[in-house]
Design an enzyme around this catalytic site. Structure first.
Site, PDB file in Angstrom:
ATOM      1  CE  LYS A   1       7.457 -23.060  64.631  1.00 56.66           C
ATOM      2  NZ  LYS A   1       8.352 -23.562  65.638  1.00 56.66           N
TER       3      LYS A   1
ATOM      4  CD  GLU B   1       1.537 -37.643  62.286  1.00 60.30           C
ATOM      5  OE1 GLU B   1       1.649 -38.379  63.302  1.00 60.30           O
ATOM      6  OE2 GLU B   1       2.409 -37.144  61.864  1.00 60.30           O
TER       7      GLU B   1
ATOM      8  CB  CYS C   1       3.310 -39.403  66.995  1.00 62.63           C
ATOM      9  SG  CYS C   1       4.729 -38.925  65.355  1.00 62.63           S
TER      10      CYS C   1
ATOM     11  CD  GLU D   1       2.507 -38.433  72.044  1.00 66.62           C
ATOM     12  OE1 GLU D   1       2.696 -37.594  71.984  1.00 66.62           O
ATOM     13  OE2 GLU D   1       3.208 -39.303  70.897  1.00 66.62           O
TER      14      GLU D   1
HETATM   15  P1  ADP Z   1       6.596 -30.857  70.514  1.00 73.16           P
HETATM   16  O1  ADP Z   1       5.884 -31.768  71.718  1.00 73.16           O
HETATM   17  O2  ADP Z   1       6.770 -32.572  69.754  1.00 73.16           O
HETATM   18  O3  ADP Z   1       7.796 -30.206  70.481  1.00 73.16           O
HETATM   19  P2  ADP Z   1       4.659 -29.358  69.966  1.00 73.16           P
HETATM   20  O4  ADP Z   1       3.372 -29.138  69.299  1.00 73.16           O
HETATM   21  O5  ADP Z   1       4.982 -27.404  70.884  1.00 73.16           O
HETATM   22  O6  ADP Z   1       5.316 -30.606  70.223  1.00 73.16           O
HETATM   23  O7  ADP Z   1       4.992 -28.659  68.447  1.00 73.16           O
HETATM   24  C1  ADP Z   1       6.019 -28.767  67.432  1.00 73.16           C
HETATM   25  C2  ADP Z   1       5.532 -27.479  66.722  1.00 73.16           C
HETATM   26  O8  ADP Z   1       4.505 -26.224  66.880  1.00 73.16           O
HETATM   27  C3  ADP Z   1       7.327 -26.517  66.595  1.00 73.16           C
HETATM   28  O9  ADP Z   1       7.405 -26.543  65.804  1.00 73.16           O
HETATM   29  C4  ADP Z   1       6.015 -25.760  68.093  1.00 73.16           C
HETATM   30  O10 ADP Z   1       7.026 -24.162  67.363  1.00 73.16           O
HETATM   31  C5  ADP Z   1       4.976 -25.842  67.191  1.00 73.16           C
HETATM   32  N1  ADP Z   1       4.504 -24.593  68.376  1.00 73.16           N
HETATM   33  C6  ADP Z   1       4.134 -24.329  69.470  1.00 73.16           C
HETATM   34  N2  ADP Z   1       3.002 -23.879  69.569  1.00 73.16           N
HETATM   35  C7  ADP Z   1       1.915 -23.840  69.024  1.00 73.16           C
HETATM   36  C8  ADP Z   1       1.106 -22.488  68.719  1.00 73.16           C
HETATM   37  N3  ADP Z   1       0.187 -22.524  69.359  1.00 73.16           N
HETATM   38  N4  ADP Z   1       0.403 -22.260  67.235  1.00 73.16           N
HETATM   39  C9  ADP Z   1       1.764 -22.551  66.406  1.00 73.16           C
HETATM   40  N5  ADP Z   1       2.414 -23.850  67.185  1.00 73.16           N
HETATM   41  C10 ADP Z   1       3.240 -23.923  67.809  1.00 73.16           C
END
Ligand code: ADP
Length: 492
Positions: A197, A271, A305, A402
């Site tokens: 995804k 990561e 990151c 961050e």
């Molecule tokens: P960023 O702050 O870099 O956007 P996120 O951790 O919010 O990082 O998002 C990174 C990825 O994790 C995206 O593909 C997002 O859709 C997905 N994501 C967000 N929330 C969840 C969750 N609860 N479980 C799994 N994946 C998630």
């Protein structure tokens, strides 16, 4: 050049150094008005019947709409991946698997220009970055792991490497295609199948990769690409028939994932965030160091990151370094990501721009001194001036949390021990940089700093052969190199 009041040289770009616009053409990028889910080798409509827009952050215009997958779609994708794993991929001779992966790598190279343009349109990063770094490095990862596919007995001597099964892979928006390559290539090279995804704000290059995978005739179901936001990611994490989760993203979501898979048999590599220290000693080649610092935090809008977001400068050279940094900051070109002269493109989303502005305000409220480039910003789109903070306390939020934007904090130090302590004084431990003329100092620093990667006299260098990953709240497990292979196998 002109002299300013405090006798520093100031480049006058408006008169002497004005660059004519040099935009890359958009015409090479074929973006469909709507994208479906890539499941079992075909593009299929989501059972949710829902779609969401993906926009160009440089002008806020809609680029396309993509399917919003729900738990039923994830189930379909996992079933396809499981069938492909059981019936085809895990049984196929490794040298045949390798041929498919080489084919994907070559097709990615052939379409490199198109990938680069789409990456910059969807994500906002400068075309120079996507063209010269993201896309070639992504293709290199497919080449590198294709090479390992039939040589696993040499990667793991006297052991037998057995694939894990179905991998659920969730990636962020800062390196959309490269992160997909980091995750997909080692997984399928070792015989696993995948449900991937991309992030909701940058799905387009992953969907382009799906088109290549289809054209490459990869057996259906080996790689499935699913779009959606956090709930879709959570449905992957919680699916009972997933054997491994590979996640890159925020520390907050990393913690949610860890909790969700606790007590299950799912393996994980995470990561997560970073707050890297970049350290300049007085014996460093200062011009190179300043350029490395600029590259480490500003060239990718700080959307990395491993960005070197905390600068530590030895006291005796602090004034010189600060002057050089400010001069260089004034020369950075912020604007159209598709322009080949652009150094700093668009911030990936409105929400991220708001987060960055919030931290800039916090820095000022905490009493730090701010310096921003005086460059003009485009009237539309999400842009942020490169920003420096001095007089920063070690405990201040802008030095601890961050920000994920073009914001650099600067502090001073006197001794090696002092800077090691300051550099390690963070919940993160992903990367760091050291600038010095002395090899012995580099070795001392690299052994004492709690960071997964320490760059010496360079910054942000990546190669498929070298592992990457963090300590502490920056996650666990490594991607890249041999380590990246072992994350997808059981050794018996
Ligand atoms: P960023 O702050 O870099 O956007 P996120 O951790 O919010 O990082 O998002 C990174 C990825 O994790 C995206 O593909 C997002 O859709 C997905 N994501 C967000 N929330 C969840 C969750 N609860 N479980 C799994 N994946 C998630």
């Amino acid at each position: 050049m002109a002299k300013t009041k405090n006798n520093t040289l100031k480049l006058q770009f408006d008169t002497t150094w004005n660059y004519a616009p040099a935009p890359e053409s958009k015409s090479i990028a074929s973006i469909k008005p709507r994208y479906e889910l890539f499941i079992n080798g075909e593009f299929v409509k989501p059972s949710s019947k829902k779609y969401f827009d993906t926009i160009n952050p440089a002008n806020e215009e809609k680029l396309s709409e993509v399917a919003d997958a729900n738990a039923a779609d994830i189930d379909k994708a996992v079933k396809a991946a499981r069938t492909a794993y059981d019936k085809v991929w895990s049984k196929m001779p490794a040298k045949e698997r390798a041929k498919y992966i080489y084919r994907i790598a070559r097709m990615m190279q052939e379409r490199a220009r198109e990938f680069a343009v789409i990456e910059s349109l969807d994500g906002g990063k400068p075309i120079r970055e996507s063209r010269d770094f993201d896309v070639p490095t992504a293709a290199n990862h497919f080449f590198y792991y294709a090479g390992w596919a039939d040589k696993l007995e040499y990667a793991f001597p006297n052991r037998t490497a057995v694939p894990l099964g179905v991998a659920g892979q969730i990636i962020p928006w800062n390196f959309p295609l490269l992160m997909a390559a980091w995750k997909v290539a080692p997984a399928i090279a070792t015989g696993n199948t995948v449900v991937l995804k991309p992030a909701e704000t940058t799905p387009l290059t992953a969907l382009k990769l799906a088109e290549i995978i289809q054209e490459a005739d990869l057996p259906p179901g080996v790689v499935n690409i699913i779009t959606g936001a956090g709930a879709t990611g959570a449905a992957i994490v919680n699916h009972p028939d997933i054997d491994k989760i590979a996640f890159t993203g925020s520390t907050d979501v990393g913690k949610i994932i860890q909790k969700a898979i606790a007590g299950t048999n799912k393996k994980a590599t995470l990561e997560l965030g970073g707050k890297a220290a970049n350290i300049i000693f007085e014996d460093a080649p200062l011009d190179q160091a300043v350029e490395g610092v600029i590259n480490g935090i500003f060239f990718n809008q700080g959307h990395v990151c491993c960005a070197g977001s905390r600068l530590y400068v030895q006291e005796s050279v602090y004034k010189t370094v600060l002057r050089k940094l400010k001069d260089r900051l004034e020369t950075l070109i912020v604007g159209d990501p598709l322009d080949k002269n652009t150094d700093i493109g668009a911030i990936n989303s409105k929400q991220q721009l708001e987060t960055i502005h919030k931290y800039i305000k916090i820095g000022q409220q905490e009493g730090a001194e701010m310096f921003q480039s005086s460059c003009a910003l485009p009237g539309k789109g999400y842009f942020c001036r490169p920003t420096l903070f001095t007089n920063v306390a070690q405990s201040s939020r802008i030095a601890q949390e961050e920000i994920f934007g073009p914001v650099l904090t600067i502090q001073t130090f006197r001794t090696e021990d002092e800077v090691i302590e300051k550099a390690n004084n963070t919940p993160f431990g992903l990367s760091a940089g050291v600038w010095t003329d002395k090899g012995s100092k580099i070795f001392n620093m690299t052994t004492k700093m709690r960071a997964g990667v320490v760059w010496a006299n360079t910054y942000n260098k990546f190669d498929p052969t070298s592992p990457f990953g963090g300590y502490k709240e920056s996650g666990y497990g490594r991607e890249g190199g041999l380590h990246g292979l072992s994350a997808y196998v059981n050794l018996i």
